[in-house]
Design a protein around this motif. Structure first.
Motif, PDB file in Angstrom:
ATOM      1  N   PHE A  33       0.842  -1.199   0.000  1.00  0.00           N
ATOM      2  CA  PHE A  33       0.000   0.000   0.000  1.00  0.00           C
ATOM      3  C   PHE A  33       0.877   1.248   0.000  1.00  0.00           C
ATOM      4  O   PHE A  33       1.968   1.260   0.560  1.00  0.00           O
ATOM      5  CB  PHE A  33      -0.854   0.045   1.279  1.00  0.00           C
ATOM      6  N   TYR A  35       0.300   5.243   1.216  1.00  0.00           N
ATOM      7  CA  TYR A  35      -0.524   6.262   1.860  1.00  0.00           C
ATOM      8  C   TYR A  35       0.254   7.572   1.858  1.00  0.00           C
ATOM      9  O   TYR A  35       1.482   7.590   1.777  1.00  0.00           O
ATOM     10  CB  TYR A  35      -0.794   5.907   3.323  1.00  0.00           C
ATOM     11  N   GLN A  37       0.383  11.124   4.387  1.00  0.00           N
ATOM     12  CA  GLN A  37      -0.071  11.689   5.637  1.00  0.00           C
ATOM     13  C   GLN A  37       0.107  13.196   5.604  1.00  0.00           C
ATOM     14  O   GLN A  37       1.214  13.684   5.358  1.00  0.00           O
ATOM     15  CB  GLN A  37       0.701  11.121   6.828  1.00  0.00           C
ATOM     16  N   GLY A  40      -3.990  17.209   9.800  1.00  0.00           N
ATOM     17  CA  GLY A  40      -5.432  17.416   9.781  1.00  0.00           C
ATOM     18  C   GLY A  40      -6.190  16.511   8.833  1.00  0.00           C
ATOM     19  O   GLY A  40      -7.423  16.518   8.822  1.00  0.00           O
ATOM     20  N   LEU A  41      -5.462  15.725   8.029  1.00  0.00           N
ATOM     21  CA  LEU A  41      -6.131  14.842   7.062  1.00  0.00           C
ATOM     22  C   LEU A  41      -5.862  13.372   7.335  1.00  0.00           C
ATOM     23  O   LEU A  41      -6.454  12.496   6.711  1.00  0.00           O
ATOM     24  CB  LEU A  41      -5.689  15.192   5.641  1.00  0.00           C
ATOM     25  N   GLY A  42      -4.943  13.084   8.232  1.00  0.00           N
ATOM     26  CA  GLY A  42      -4.655  11.698   8.571  1.00  0.00           C
ATOM     27  C   GLY A  42      -3.953  10.957   7.457  1.00  0.00           C
ATOM     28  O   GLY A  42      -3.218  11.542   6.653  1.00  0.00           O
ATOM     29  N   LEU A  43      -4.192   9.667   7.405  1.00  0.00           N
ATOM     30  CA  LEU A  43      -3.586   8.807   6.392  1.00  0.00           C
ATOM     31  C   LEU A  43      -4.594   8.559   5.284  1.00  0.00           C
ATOM     32  O   LEU A  43      -5.703   8.093   5.540  1.00  0.00           O
ATOM     33  CB  LEU A  43      -3.186   7.458   7.010  1.00  0.00           C
ATOM     34  N   LEU A  45      -5.251   6.712   1.505  1.00  0.00           N
ATOM     35  CA  LEU A  45      -4.759   5.648   0.644  1.00  0.00           C
ATOM     36  C   LEU A  45      -4.671   6.123  -0.798  1.00  0.00           C
ATOM     37  O   LEU A  45      -5.656   6.588  -1.368  1.00  0.00           O
ATOM     38  CB  LEU A  45      -5.688   4.436   0.750  1.00  0.00           C
ATOM     39  N   MET A  88       4.177  13.601   3.552  1.00  0.00           N
ATOM     40  CA  MET A  88       4.864  12.410   4.043  1.00  0.00           C
ATOM     41  C   MET A  88       4.208  11.206   3.369  1.00  0.00           C
ATOM     42  O   MET A  88       2.985  11.027   3.465  1.00  0.00           O
ATOM     43  CB  MET A  88       4.724  12.307   5.564  1.00  0.00           C
ATOM     44  N   LEU A  90       3.909   7.137   3.018  1.00  0.00           N
ATOM     45  CA  LEU A  90       4.112   5.937   3.824  1.00  0.00           C
ATOM     46  C   LEU A  90       3.756   4.703   3.018  1.00  0.00           C
ATOM     47  O   LEU A  90       2.657   4.597   2.476  1.00  0.00           O
ATOM     48  CB  LEU A  90       3.245   5.993   5.080  1.00  0.00           C
ATOM     49  N   PHE A 107       4.262  -0.647   8.486  1.00  0.00           N
ATOM     50  CA  PHE A 107       4.632   0.553   7.749  1.00  0.00           C
ATOM     51  C   PHE A 107       6.147   0.730   7.680  1.00  0.00           C
ATOM     52  O   PHE A 107       6.885   0.328   8.584  1.00  0.00           O
ATOM     53  CB  PHE A 107       4.046   1.795   8.433  1.00  0.00           C
ATOM     54  N   GLY A 110       8.685   6.095   6.245  1.00  0.00           N
ATOM     55  CA  GLY A 110       8.144   7.270   5.572  1.00  0.00           C
ATOM     56  C   GLY A 110       9.165   7.975   4.713  1.00  0.00           C
ATOM     57  O   GLY A 110      10.381   7.917   4.965  1.00  0.00           O
TER      58      GLY A 110
ATOM     59  N   GLY B  43       7.233   5.926  10.823  1.00  0.00           N
ATOM     60  CA  GLY B  43       6.005   5.325  10.329  1.00  0.00           C
ATOM     61  C   GLY B  43       5.124   4.885  11.472  1.00  0.00           C
ATOM     62  O   GLY B  43       5.597   4.661  12.591  1.00  0.00           O
ATOM     63  N   PRO B  44       3.809   4.740  11.251  1.00  0.00           N
ATOM     64  CA  PRO B  44       2.917   4.239  12.306  1.00  0.00           C
ATOM     65  C   PRO B  44       3.294   2.813  12.708  1.00  0.00           C
ATOM     66  O   PRO B  44       3.717   2.021  11.869  1.00  0.00           O
ATOM     67  CB  PRO B  44       1.533   4.262  11.632  1.00  0.00           C
ATOM     68  N   PHE B  89      -3.836   6.649  15.541  1.00  0.00           N
ATOM     69  CA  PHE B  89      -4.753   6.501  14.413  1.00  0.00           C
ATOM     70  C   PHE B  89      -5.625   5.272  14.629  1.00  0.00           C
ATOM     71  O   PHE B  89      -5.131   4.189  14.933  1.00  0.00           O
ATOM     72  CB  PHE B  89      -3.983   6.325  13.098  1.00  0.00           C
ATOM     73  N   PHE B  99      -8.338   4.832   7.496  1.00  0.00           N
ATOM     74  CA  PHE B  99      -7.783   5.454   8.697  1.00  0.00           C
ATOM     75  C   PHE B  99      -8.548   6.712   9.063  1.00  0.00           C
ATOM     76  O   PHE B  99      -9.034   7.446   8.196  1.00  0.00           O
ATOM     77  CB  PHE B  99      -6.318   5.817   8.467  1.00  0.00           C
ATOM     78  N   GLY B 100      -8.613   6.980  10.371  1.00  0.00           N
ATOM     79  CA  GLY B 100      -9.094   8.262  10.840  1.00  0.00           C
ATOM     80  C   GLY B 100      -8.003   9.310  10.716  1.00  0.00           C
ATOM     81  O   GLY B 100      -6.882   9.018  10.301  1.00  0.00           O
ATOM     82  N   LYS B 101      -8.345  10.550  11.108  1.00  0.00           N
ATOM     83  CA  LYS B 101      -7.384  11.643  10.962  1.00  0.00           C
ATOM     84  C   LYS B 101      -6.370  11.681  12.089  1.00  0.00           C
ATOM     85  O   LYS B 101      -5.397  12.424  12.023  1.00  0.00           O
ATOM     86  CB  LYS B 101      -8.132  12.980  10.900  1.00  0.00           C
ATOM     87  N   GLY B 102      -6.597  10.910  13.126  1.00  0.00           N
ATOM     88  CA  GLY B 102      -5.634  10.843  14.217  1.00  0.00           C
ATOM     89  C   GLY B 102      -6.001  11.725  15.392  1.00  0.00           C
ATOM     90  O   GLY B 102      -6.664  12.752  15.246  1.00  0.00           O
TER      91      GLY B 102
END
Lengths: 116, 109
Positions: A33, A35, A37, A40-43, A45, A88, A90, A107, A110, B43-44, B89, B99-102
């Motif tokens: 995958f 992604y 980051q 304010g928008l998170g991860l 895809l 970023m 990932l 993951f 990054g 990375g997460p 997350f 995923f959510g925004k965290g």
């Protein structure tokens, strides 16, 4: 332990340049995958792949393409980089499509891309 | 539209107290739920997961609760430690994860 290695931690590119982000995993995972980051928008895809030479669009594929010629390697390509692709990036991999454990993503560290 | 929502962008908790991070999802087909922790410039990393056949999963100081009827899950950290300060997350899905925004957690001494 599964290792996901992203070749570049930091890149600076100019608008219009072609950018390659490389990702390699060493545990024979089926799925890979990409992604991005953003604050304010998170991860989000971009693309994913369940098998060699196979790719599926994620939520935000515009401006990107991918390549999976070998099982262990999944490349993200920005054909013509733009400033809104500063982010970023990932890479992640997982074992298989089944539920109950197979969806755990591992993951990479990054790649921080800046497009000027 | 976002299928996984973390409505609190940040949370501050004192060391030793409980941290509760919340997450809501919209797709009833989701059957696997995970929490990831992310430090800056890394990375997460996977923290804990739960499948839809359970309502609770515990791993040391971390417990995840799932309420399927409410489409809600939460992560409890007890006791909270300064090293827990990170972005958390929530992720949910069936095959590909959403995923959510965290939520940025700060644990103060």
């Amino acid at each position: 332990d599964v290792k996901v290695t992203q070749s570049s931690r930091y890149l600076v590119k100019r608008t219009g340049e072609k950018v390659f982000l490389e990702c390699v995993q060493d545990m024979d995972h089926e799925n890979m995958f990409w992604y991005r980051q953003d604050p304010g928008l998170g991860l989000r895809l971009i693309y994913f792949s369940y098998d060699v030479k196979m790719k599926e669009k994620g939520d935000i594929p515009e401006g990107y393409s991918v390549s999976r010629e070998k099982k262990e390697r999944f490349s993200l390509i920005l054909e013509s980089a733009s400033t809104n692709q500063t982010s970023m990036y990932l890479c992640a991999s997982s074992l298989g499509r089944a539920t109950s454990g197979a969806n755990v993503l591992t993951f990479g560290a990054g790649s921080r891309l800046t497009v000027l | 539209d976002q299928q996984v929502k973390q409505n609190s962008p940040s949370l501050s908790v004192q060391e030793g107290r409980i941290s509760i991070l919340n997450c809501d999802y919209t797709n009833s087909m989701f059957d696997y739920f995970l929490w990831y922790k992310k430090y800056p410039a890394e990375g997460p990393t996977f923290l804990i997961s739960i499948s839809s056949i359970k309502d609770k999963n515990e791993d040391g100081r971390f417990t995840v609760f799932l309420n399927k009827s409410a489409k809600h899950l939460s992560l409890h950290i007890v006791p909270s430690q300064p090293g827990d300060s990170a972005v958390y997350f929530c992720a949910a899905g069936r095959y590909a994860l959403n995923f959510g925004k965290g939520t940025s957690l700060l644990v103060t001494p």
